[in-house]
Scaffold this active site. Sequence first.
Site, PDB file in Angstrom:
ATOM      1  N   ARG A 227       0.846  -1.181   0.000  1.00 30.55           N
ATOM      2  CA  ARG A 227       0.000   0.000   0.000  1.00 30.55           C
ATOM      3  C   ARG A 227       0.893   1.246   0.000  1.00 30.55           C
ATOM      4  NH1 ARG A 227      -3.531  -2.669  -1.607  1.00 30.55           N
ATOM      5  NH2 ARG A 227      -5.563  -3.110  -0.650  1.00 30.55           N
ATOM      6  N   HIS A 275      -0.831   0.459  -9.540  1.00 28.97           N
ATOM      7  CA  HIS A 275      -1.545  -0.501  -8.689  1.00 28.97           C
ATOM      8  C   HIS A 275      -2.028  -1.671  -9.566  1.00 28.97           C
ATOM      9  CE1 HIS A 275      -3.930  -0.918  -4.711  1.00 28.97           C
ATOM     10  NE2 HIS A 275      -3.761  -2.110  -5.280  1.00 28.97           N
TER      11      HIS A 275
END
Length: 314
Positions: A227, A275
């Site tokens: 993350r 991502h």
Amino acid sequence: MPAPIVFMSSVWDPKIWTDYMQAIDPALDIRLYPDQVNPADDIRYAVVWRPPHGALKTFPNLRCVFALGAGVDAIVSDPDYPRHVPLSRMIDDTLTQAMTEYVVLHVLYNHRRQRDFDALQRLKKWRYLSAKRAEDVRVGIMGLGVLGQDAARALKPLGYQLAGWSQSPKTLPGVESFHGAAGLTPFLQRTDTLVCLLPLTPETRGILNRDTLSKLPKGASLVNAARGGHMVSMDILALLDEGHLSGASLDVFEPEPLPPESPFWVHPRVTVTPHAAAATDPRAIARHIVSTIHGMERGEPPAARHLVDLAKGY
Ligand code: NDP
Ligand code: OXD
């Protein structure tokens, strides 16, 4: 009447998911949040990705929340999450395999100096650069859960010296185990390529910072597929500029999408992906969610392996 299901995601096109779910069971009553949901609806199940905080608590008869991914930080950080409701996250071979591919690719990319070769190619320069032998490269994986363990399994035959850092000790063949706060410094000190596969929790937020990354040997590289909130971006950029870090492969950022003005986009020692390390296969998710709902409607509990420990936050 089938139990009503709410679908909440501002990021994903709901049709992909609802079509796959209804292909398995056409009777499913799926309502899109917020437009197709009334407070009086007897919503039993929620399928979510980054739901607005406070939204889940408005469904008093909720029996299970299904995360559309493996990481649940955007859900468990909701102070109003109804804590009696089980939260099921995605554990799926297609997702695991995709993450392992990303990790192997970027460990090799940094070890084999591909970033340098790419730069030389742009300059049309034919220059040999030597790389260490894999057996002399120490890879350290932060987070030895579902994804970290599979990445270690795939890296092992390449010959790397492997270690992992986790909350609790692990016994994995060929992987040195470090754990807890006391294990972090020795883990970092022996790591040439650091791979972050931790969940984002209050304990791990900002863990990739100057203090921790300075403990890596000079010239170490970073691969972050967990993350963006794990990173203190300015610290990482400064350590790259100082040459303490030789490169970084970054898949996740805070915020996302990465804003155009972010220095990461143009830093010569940074490789950015959007991502994209490991997208979840919607068909696999649909199969998991529908079979769990069917089981719960028969009185069976959701599969324990998928359940998030709400006290730990992952
Ligand atoms: P798991 O929950 O299976 O594993 C988490 C691991 O982190 C465990 O080994 C756990 O230790 C360890 N851990 C958690 N907190 C700490 C801490 N404070 N100190 C040390 N170790 C800690 O997660 P997954 O492997 O399934 O996924 C990891 C993350 O990957 C997700 O949370 C998500 O954020 C990210 N992800 C990113 C994707 C992408 O496309 N970029 C795709 C999918 C996931 P222990 O085993 O002892 O509990
Ligand atoms: C996930 C992700 O957590 O895609 O599954 O980031």
